[in-house]
Design a protein around this motif. Structure first.
Motif, PDB file in Angstrom:
ATOM      1  N   CYS A   1      -8.231 -61.548 -19.271  1.00 39.75           N
ATOM      2  CA  CYS A   1      -7.234 -61.457 -18.202  1.00 39.75           C
ATOM      3  C   CYS A   1      -5.806 -61.664 -18.694  1.00 39.75           C
ATOM      4  O   CYS A   1      -4.861 -61.506 -17.923  1.00 39.75           O
ATOM      5  CB  CYS A   1      -7.556 -62.463 -17.090  1.00 39.75           C
ATOM      6  SG  CYS A   1      -8.925 -61.940 -16.052  1.00 39.75           S
ATOM      7  N   VAL A   2      -5.640 -61.989 -19.968  1.00 37.17           N
ATOM      8  CA  VAL A   2      -4.296 -62.156 -20.514  1.00 37.17           C
ATOM      9  C   VAL A   2      -3.543 -60.829 -20.527  1.00 37.17           C
ATOM     10  O   VAL A   2      -2.343 -60.792 -20.282  1.00 37.17           O
ATOM     11  CB  VAL A   2      -4.369 -62.772 -21.937  1.00 37.17           C
ATOM     12  CG1 VAL A   2      -3.020 -62.744 -22.624  1.00 37.17           C
ATOM     13  CG2 VAL A   2      -4.898 -64.193 -21.860  1.00 37.17           C
ATOM     14  N   SER A   3      -4.248 -59.734 -20.782  1.00 35.59           N
ATOM     15  CA  SER A   3      -3.592 -58.424 -20.785  1.00 35.59           C
ATOM     16  C   SER A   3      -3.906 -57.682 -19.485  1.00 35.59           C
ATOM     17  O   SER A   3      -4.944 -57.907 -18.857  1.00 35.59           O
ATOM     18  CB  SER A   3      -4.058 -57.590 -21.975  1.00 35.59           C
ATOM     19  OG  SER A   3      -5.395 -57.197 -21.797  1.00 35.59           O
ATOM     20  N   ILE A   4      -3.044 -56.793 -19.112  1.00 36.10           N
ATOM     21  CA  ILE A   4      -3.237 -56.033 -17.875  1.00 36.10           C
ATOM     22  C   ILE A   4      -4.466 -55.145 -17.987  1.00 36.10           C
ATOM     23  O   ILE A   4      -5.245 -55.017 -17.039  1.00 36.10           O
ATOM     24  CB  ILE A   4      -1.973 -55.206 -17.544  1.00 36.10           C
ATOM     25  CG1 ILE A   4      -0.832 -56.148 -17.199  1.00 36.10           C
ATOM     26  CG2 ILE A   4      -2.234 -54.228 -16.412  1.00 36.10           C
ATOM     27  CD1 ILE A   4       0.506 -55.478 -17.007  1.00 36.10           C
ATOM     28  N   ILE A   5      -4.671 -54.546 -19.139  1.00 33.29           N
ATOM     29  CA  ILE A   5      -5.818 -53.660 -19.329  1.00 33.29           C
ATOM     30  C   ILE A   5      -7.128 -54.432 -19.254  1.00 33.29           C
ATOM     31  O   ILE A   5      -8.140 -53.924 -18.775  1.00 33.29           O
ATOM     32  CB  ILE A   5      -5.703 -52.922 -20.679  1.00 33.29           C
ATOM     33  CG1 ILE A   5      -4.497 -51.995 -20.646  1.00 33.29           C
ATOM     34  CG2 ILE A   5      -6.967 -52.159 -21.014  1.00 33.29           C
ATOM     35  CD1 ILE A   5      -4.164 -51.358 -21.969  1.00 33.29           C
ATOM     36  N   GLY A   6      -7.120 -55.681 -19.678  1.00 39.15           N
ATOM     37  CA  GLY A   6      -8.338 -56.474 -19.699  1.00 39.15           C
ATOM     38  C   GLY A   6      -8.703 -57.128 -18.383  1.00 39.15           C
ATOM     39  O   GLY A   6      -9.789 -57.690 -18.259  1.00 39.15           O
TER      40      GLY A   6
END
Length: 131
Positions: free
Chosen positions: A93-98
Motif C-alpha cells: 500500500c506504500v505505492s499507488i500501484i500496489g
C-alpha cells in the motif's frame, strides 16, 4: 484483467506467501494429527499464489468441529500467516500501484486465520457447498 493482476501479484507477493503456506503445511504434516492442517495450508497457499478470479465461501456442511479445529489452527499457524499478509499488505500500500494488491492481502487475513469450513471457488460461480 484478473490474469494481469495475478501475474503482478505473483511477482510482488504471491510467490513468497505461497512459500510461507508451503512451509507451514510441511511442518504441520509431520504428525498424523497435523495432516488436516497441512492440507488446509496447501489449499490456501495455492489460493494465495493466484487469488484473483477466485473467492472464499463458507461451507454449509461445516459444523462445530471446524470451529474447534480453527482455534487450533489459529494457535499453530494462523496468526503468523496472517501477520505475513498484514506486513505484505502494508508494504504494497506504500505505492499507488500496489494499493489493490495490498487490499487483496488484507482480504486474505480472515481465511488465513480460520481456513477450515471454507471453500475456494471461482468468482463466476460463488456457490456455497451443500446447496
Amino acid at each position: 484483467m484478473k490474469t494481469i493482476l495475478n501475474v503482478i501479484w505473483l511477482v510482488l507477493c504471491g510467490f513468497w506467501m505461497f512459500l510461507g503456506y508451503l512451509a507451514a503445511g510441511l511442518l504441520l504434516c509431520i504428525t498424523i494429527i497435523g495432516i488436516p492442517f497441512g492440507v488446509a495450508a496447501f489449499r490456501i497457499g495455492v489460493y494465495a499464489l493466484w487469488p484473483f478470479g477466485q473467492t472464499v465461501v463458507d461451507r454449509r456442511d461445516a459444523g462445530a468441529g471446524s470451529f474447534v479445529v480453527n482455534v487450533l489452527w489459529l494457535i499453530l499457524a494462523g496468526w503468523w500467516l496472517a501477520l505475513g499478509h498484514i506486513l505484505t499488505g502494508i508494504a504494497l500500500c506504500v505505492s499507488i500501484i500496489g494499493i489493490p494488491l495490498g487490499i487483496a492481502n488484507f482480504k486474505l487475513i480472515p481465511v488465513s486465520l480460520f481456513p477450515l469450513g471454507k471453500e475456494i471457488v471461482p468468482t463466476d460461480r460463488p456457490l456455497v457447498s451443500g446447496w
